[in-house]
Design an enzyme around this catalytic site. Structure first.
Site, PDB file in Angstrom:
ATOM      1  N   CYS A 132       0.830  -1.207   0.000  1.00  0.00           N
ATOM      2  CA  CYS A 132       0.000   0.000   0.000  1.00  0.00           C
ATOM      3  C   CYS A 132       0.867   1.261   0.000  1.00  0.00           C
ATOM      4  O   CYS A 132       1.348   1.697   1.058  1.00  0.00           O
ATOM      5  CB  CYS A 132      -0.925  -0.017   1.218  1.00  0.00           C
ATOM      6  SG  CYS A 132      -1.949   1.459   1.315  1.00  0.00           S
ATOM      7  N   CYS A 135      -0.494   4.140   2.113  1.00  0.00           N
ATOM      8  CA  CYS A 135      -0.308   4.000   3.568  1.00  0.00           C
ATOM      9  C   CYS A 135       1.149   4.249   3.963  1.00  0.00           C
ATOM     10  O   CYS A 135       1.406   4.856   5.004  1.00  0.00           O
ATOM     11  CB  CYS A 135      -0.676   2.599   4.047  1.00  0.00           C
ATOM     12  SG  CYS A 135      -2.147   1.903   3.322  1.00  0.00           S
ATOM     13  N   ASP A 136       2.095   3.749   3.172  1.00  0.00           N
ATOM     14  CA  ASP A 136       3.481   3.671   3.641  1.00  0.00           C
ATOM     15  C   ASP A 136       4.481   4.539   2.877  1.00  0.00           C
ATOM     16  O   ASP A 136       5.640   4.650   3.297  1.00  0.00           O
ATOM     17  CB  ASP A 136       3.960   2.205   3.572  1.00  0.00           C
ATOM     18  CG  ASP A 136       3.121   1.301   4.463  1.00  0.00           C
ATOM     19  OD1 ASP A 136       2.665   1.791   5.509  1.00  0.00           O
ATOM     20  OD2 ASP A 136       2.919   0.130   4.105  1.00  0.00           O
TER      21      ASP A 136
END
Ligand code: NAP
Length: 323
Positions: A132, A135-136
């Protein structure tokens, strides 16, 4: 608690189904899964969903769909289905927060990232291996990272990651991309992206966190160690159907088999979106199948009521004839 419809999943297919069943005045419960919105909820910008000429942020699109469903009375539980029993009616749906009963079920559980299956992948997940970018990506500011895959997801996420990383190596097992043309053009024009063709990753290495990937060139047989601190895997997806093994018909890839009206092989259970057999995994197609599943659920409930209340059915027919 007995609902007319329980919808499993809160991506575009599930949320569309909720809008339609809510508007049809069916009591509707959406079990969202781990997070609202599925993949789209984790997508930075969606550019090809009609009605948004400048594109729309994935979470924004999801939030609007949820609000629309709530406006028509759909209830949402931030909970995940853990088991189903389709052998009795009403159907039983078990979640962490308790058991629910449903006259119909719409399965829209989507899919999950396919894993590479190489040494180091599991060990370093969350410590350098990610599925992701939204997200990261932020954790890789100024660093050198790898994205694996050649589809639209890999290329779009590689482009997104150039906001943070200094260099993104796109590693693909063939010598041409599968991604849509516009994403390819953008990636080719981006100086921060370099392509490593005909190459697979054979191992992800590191200590506390990832320090590199071992690569194998499939044409030359040459092996190399590429120093990177992050590895983003985008090599397609697998349908989230493990809960339905043994109770629903699945195809050879594990996707739920439906007819063109979204019926599964169990009457009253419908499937929509990426969890079912699909030619195209798009928000637009997920939305269409969610709407179809909802309309079929409505018909199913209407028929059940006719069976359960024959005297009421008669009165409806008389009224219809009089009108
Ligand atoms: P995909 O199109 O199936 O691409 C998967 C990629 O991973 C392919 O390039 C494939 O290589 C590679 N791959 C598969 N298994 C591999 C393995 N074991 N090792 C190394 N590489 C492997 O998947 P996707 O990119 O997730 O896209 C899925 C669908 O979603 C597509 O229909 C796509 O158009 C859609 N999508 C749409 C949007 C959007 O519209 N905004 C965004 C993202 C995705 P090969 O090419 O050699 O098979």
């Amino acid at each position: 608690m007995l609902y007319d419809v329980i919808i499993l999943g809160s991506g575009p297919a599930g949320l569309t189904a909720a809008i339609y069943t809510g508007r049809s005045r069916l009591s509707t419960l959406v079990l969202t899964g781990d997070a609202l919105g599925g993949w789209v909820g984790l997508t930075d910008v969606v550019e090809n969903y009609p009605g948004f000429p400048e594109g729309v942020k994935g979470p924004e699109l999801i939030q609007s769909m949820q609000q629309q469903a709530e406006r028509f009375g759909a209830k949402f539980e931030l909970d995940t289905c853990t088991a189903v029993d389709f052998s009795q009616h009403p159907f039983r749906v078990q979640a962490y927060g308790g058991e629910f009963q449903a006259r119909t079920v719409v399965i829209a559980t989507g899919n999950s990232p396919r894993k590479l299956g190489v040494p180091g992948e599991t060990e370093f997940t969350g410590r350098g291996v990610s599925y992701c970018a939204t997200c990261d990506g932020f954790f890789y500011r100024g660093q050198e990272i790898a994205v694996i895959g050649g589809g639209t997801s890999a290329v779009q996420e590689a482009l997104y990651l150039t906001r943070f990383a200094e260099r993104v190596h796109l590693i693909h097992r063939r010598d041409c991309l599968r991604a849509d043309a516009i994403s390819q053009e953008r990636a080719e024009q981006n100086d921060q992206i370099s392509f490593i063709w005909d190459t697979v990753v054979s191992e992800i290495v590191g200590q506390q966190t990832v320090t590199g990937v071992r690569t194998l060139n499939l044409k030359t047989g040459q092996e190399e160690l590429l120093p990177v601190s992050g590895v983003f895997v985008y090599i397609g997806s697998v349908p989230n159907t493990h809960l339905f093994e043994g109770s629903l018909q699945l195809n050879e890839w594990g996707a739920i088999v439906t007819n063109r009206a979204q019926h599964t092989n169990v009457p009253g259970v419908f499937a929509a979106g990426d969890v079912q057999e699909q030619i195209l995994l798009q928000i637009a197609t997920a939305v269409g199948s969610g709407a179809r599943a909802a309309m079929e659920a409505e018909k199913f409930v209407a028929e059940l009521e006719h069976r359960a209340y024959p005297e009421r059915r008669g009165s409806f027919i008389v009224e219809d004839e009089e009108n």
